[in-house]
Design a protein around this motif. Structure first.
Motif, mmCIF file in Angstrom:
data_model
loop_
_atom_site.group_PDB
_atom_site.id
_atom_site.type_symbol
_atom_site.label_atom_id
_atom_site.label_comp_id
_atom_site.label_asym_id
_atom_site.label_seq_id
_atom_site.Cartn_x
_atom_site.Cartn_y
_atom_site.Cartn_z
ATOM 1 N N ARG A 96 0.844 -1.193 0.000
ATOM 2 C CA ARG A 96 0.000 0.000 0.000
ATOM 3 C C ARG A 96 0.881 1.245 0.000
ATOM 4 N NH1 ARG A 96 -5.254 -0.942 0.770
ATOM 5 N NH2 ARG A 96 -5.861 -2.941 1.629
ATOM 6 N N VAL A 97 0.579 2.176 -0.908
ATOM 7 C CA VAL A 97 1.286 3.455 -0.979
ATOM 8 C C VAL A 97 0.254 4.567 -1.147
ATOM 9 C CG1 VAL A 97 3.414 2.496 -1.943
ATOM 10 C CG2 VAL A 97 1.619 3.263 -3.486
ATOM 11 N N ASN A 98 0.638 5.768 -0.727
ATOM 12 C CA ASN A 98 -0.278 6.894 -0.929
ATOM 13 C C ASN A 98 -0.096 7.419 -2.358
ATOM 14 O OD1 ASN A 98 1.769 8.950 -1.041
ATOM 15 N ND2 ASN A 98 1.876 8.922 1.201
ATOM 16 N N PRO A 99 -0.975 8.285 -2.825
ATOM 17 C CA PRO A 99 -0.897 8.761 -4.214
ATOM 18 C C PRO A 99 0.442 9.417 -4.570
ATOM 19 C CG PRO A 99 -3.045 9.288 -3.293
ATOM 20 C CD PRO A 99 -2.202 8.770 -2.158
ATOM 21 N N ASP A 100 1.016 10.186 -3.658
ATOM 22 C CA ASP A 100 2.300 10.829 -3.946
ATOM 23 C C ASP A 100 3.413 9.788 -4.106
ATOM 24 O OD1 ASP A 100 1.158 13.351 -3.852
ATOM 25 O OD2 ASP A 100 1.699 13.680 -1.742
ATOM 26 N N GLU A 101 3.418 8.783 -3.245
ATOM 27 C CA GLU A 101 4.423 7.724 -3.345
ATOM 28 C C GLU A 101 4.276 6.967 -4.662
ATOM 29 O OE1 GLU A 101 4.929 6.706 1.416
ATOM 30 O OE2 GLU A 101 3.349 5.711 0.256
ATOM 31 N N ARG A 102 3.031 6.679 -5.031
ATOM 32 C CA ARG A 102 2.798 5.966 -6.286
ATOM 33 C C ARG A 102 3.280 6.786 -7.485
ATOM 34 N NH1 ARG A 102 -0.779 1.582 -7.886
ATOM 35 N NH2 ARG A 102 -0.743 1.541 -10.157
ATOM 36 N N ALA A 103 3.033 8.086 -7.446
ATOM 37 C CA ALA A 103 3.459 8.952 -8.550
ATOM 38 C C ALA A 103 4.984 8.930 -8.687
ATOM 39 C CB ALA A 103 2.960 10.376 -8.313
ATOM 40 N N ILE A 104 5.689 8.972 -7.574
ATOM 41 C CA ILE A 104 7.158 8.920 -7.625
ATOM 42 C C ILE A 104 7.614 7.579 -8.182
ATOM 43 C CG2 ILE A 104 9.247 8.824 -6.191
ATOM 44 C CD1 ILE A 104 7.856 10.891 -4.343
ATOM 45 N N LEU A 105 7.010 6.494 -7.710
ATOM 46 C CA LEU A 105 7.389 5.164 -8.181
ATOM 47 C C LEU A 105 7.102 5.009 -9.678
ATOM 48 C CD1 LEU A 105 6.121 3.077 -5.144
ATOM 49 C CD2 LEU A 105 8.508 3.391 -5.838
ATOM 50 N N GLU A 106 5.957 5.486 -10.119
ATOM 51 C CA GLU A 106 5.622 5.392 -11.544
ATOM 52 C C GLU A 106 6.589 6.211 -12.397
ATOM 53 O OE1 GLU A 106 1.483 6.519 -11.526
ATOM 54 O OE2 GLU A 106 0.820 4.436 -11.357
ATOM 55 N N ALA A 107 6.949 7.408 -11.921
ATOM 56 C CA ALA A 107 7.887 8.245 -12.670
ATOM 57 C C ALA A 107 9.255 7.567 -12.750
ATOM 58 C CB ALA A 107 8.004 9.614 -12.004
ATOM 59 N N ALA A 108 9.699 6.993 -11.645
ATOM 60 C CA ALA A 108 11.001 6.318 -11.638
ATOM 61 C C ALA A 108 10.988 5.094 -12.555
ATOM 62 C CB ALA A 108 11.368 5.904 -10.214
ATOM 63 N N ALA A 109 9.897 4.349 -12.549
ATOM 64 C CA ALA A 109 9.782 3.183 -13.434
ATOM 65 C C ALA A 109 9.814 3.621 -14.890
ATOM 66 C CB ALA A 109 8.497 2.407 -13.126
ATOM 67 N N ALA A 110 9.137 4.722 -15.197
ATOM 68 C CA ALA A 110 9.133 5.229 -16.575
ATOM 69 C C ALA A 110 10.545 5.655 -16.985
ATOM 70 C CB ALA A 110 8.167 6.406 -16.696
ATOM 71 N N GLU A 111 11.272 6.322 -16.090
ATOM 72 C CA GLU A 111 12.653 6.720 -16.377
ATOM 73 C C GLU A 111 13.552 5.507 -16.607
ATOM 74 O OE1 GLU A 111 14.298 9.752 -16.743
ATOM 75 O OE2 GLU A 111 12.274 10.553 -16.892
ATOM 76 N N ALA A 112 13.253 4.418 -15.917
ATOM 77 C CA ALA A 112 14.037 3.189 -16.058
ATOM 78 C C ALA A 112 13.554 2.346 -17.238
ATOM 79 C CB ALA A 112 13.970 2.367 -14.762
ATOM 80 N N HIS A 113 12.518 2.826 -17.950
ATOM 81 C CA HIS A 113 11.954 2.114 -19.107
ATOM 82 C C HIS A 113 11.519 0.692 -18.741
ATOM 83 C CE1 HIS A 113 13.264 5.430 -21.566
ATOM 84 N NE2 HIS A 113 14.483 5.307 -21.073
ATOM 85 N N THR A 114 10.796 0.587 -17.634
ATOM 86 C CA THR A 114 10.309 -0.709 -17.180
ATOM 87 C C THR A 114 8.931 -0.538 -16.559
ATOM 88 O OG1 THR A 114 10.911 -2.675 -15.898
ATOM 89 C CG2 THR A 114 11.377 -0.562 -14.877
ATOM 90 N N SER A 115 8.285 -1.648 -16.302
ATOM 91 C CA SER A 115 6.964 -1.581 -15.671
ATOM 92 C C SER A 115 7.108 -1.219 -14.196
ATOM 93 C CB SER A 115 6.249 -2.922 -15.795
ATOM 94 O OG SER A 115 6.906 -3.902 -15.007
ATOM 95 N N LEU A 116 6.044 -0.719 -13.629
ATOM 96 C CA LEU A 116 6.042 -0.388 -12.204
ATOM 97 C C LEU A 116 6.334 -1.634 -11.376
ATOM 98 C CD1 LEU A 116 5.567 1.618 -9.914
ATOM 99 C CD2 LEU A 116 3.112 1.155 -10.123
ATOM 100 N N SER A 117 5.704 -2.729 -11.729
ATOM 101 C CA SER A 117 5.900 -3.983 -10.994
ATOM 102 C C SER A 117 7.363 -4.425 -11.037
ATOM 103 C CB SER A 117 5.002 -5.071 -11.584
ATOM 104 O OG SER A 117 5.184 -6.282 -10.897
ATOM 105 N N ASP A 118 7.959 -4.417 -12.225
ATOM 106 C CA ASP A 118 9.350 -4.841 -12.343
ATOM 107 C C ASP A 118 10.280 -3.888 -11.610
ATOM 108 O OD1 ASP A 118 11.341 -6.690 -13.419
ATOM 109 O OD2 ASP A 118 12.000 -4.964 -14.599
ATOM 110 N N PHE A 119 10.011 -2.583 -11.698
ATOM 111 C CA PHE A 119 10.834 -1.597 -11.011
ATOM 112 C C PHE A 119 10.815 -1.831 -9.502
ATOM 113 C CE2 PHE A 119 11.421 2.447 -8.827
ATOM 114 C CZ PHE A 119 12.625 2.867 -9.363
ATOM 115 N N ILE A 120 9.632 -1.990 -8.941
ATOM 116 C CA ILE A 120 9.508 -2.197 -7.496
ATOM 117 C C ILE A 120 10.153 -3.516 -7.088
ATOM 118 C CG2 ILE A 120 7.849 -2.617 -5.630
ATOM 119 C CD1 ILE A 120 6.036 -0.531 -7.008
ATOM 120 N N ARG A 121 9.966 -4.559 -7.883
ATOM 121 C CA ARG A 121 10.584 -5.854 -7.560
ATOM 122 C C ARG A 121 12.097 -5.731 -7.543
ATOM 123 N NH1 ARG A 121 13.090 -9.403 -10.306
ATOM 124 N NH2 ARG A 121 12.546 -8.446 -12.276
ATOM 125 N N ARG A 122 12.683 -5.142 -8.592
ATOM 126 C CA ARG A 122 14.148 -5.023 -8.673
ATOM 127 C C ARG A 122 14.707 -4.178 -7.540
ATOM 128 N NH1 ARG A 122 16.283 -2.302 -12.446
ATOM 129 N NH2 ARG A 122 14.458 -1.358 -13.338
#
Length: 99
Positions: free
Chosen positions: A21-47
């Motif tokens: 569980r993450v709040n909306p701001d945390e999710r936005a940061i995670l999604e932006a970082a995953a996009a910068e890494a050119h990967t899915s959110l799930s794969d980014f968080i797993r790695r």
């Protein structure tokens, strides 16, 4: 001294779901970082989670080894060192900052 030995099954096709569980701001940061890494959110968080877990385990000062694994650990620790010629050559060279 103690050691924790974690046995990981070598089954790359077997997965399970981990919900976080993450709040909306945390999710936005995670999604932006995953996009910068050119990967899915799930794969980014797993790695990134695995990287953080490995660092956490490596920084532990107390390690536990189950009694059933102790003899194998002692045998590994007490086996003779193996000479690696390339490493010996590298150790003889002056460091690059001293050249």
């Amino acid at each position: 001294m103690y050691a924790i030995v974690i046995h990981m099954a070598n089954t790359p096709n077997t997965t399970s779901i981990l919900s976080v569980r993450v709040n909306p701001d945390e999710r936005a940061i995670l999604e932006a970082a995953a996009a910068e890494a050119h990967t899915s959110l799930s794969d980014f968080i797993r790695r990134k989670s695995l990287e953080a877990a490995e660092v956490e385990m490596l920084n532990r000062s107390i390690v536990t080894i189950p009694a059933k694994d102790w003899e194998a650990f002692e045998a590994w620790v007490n086996r003779p060192a193996v000479a690696i010629p390339a490493l010996a050559e590298l150790a003889r060279r002056p460091p690059s900052w001293e050249r």
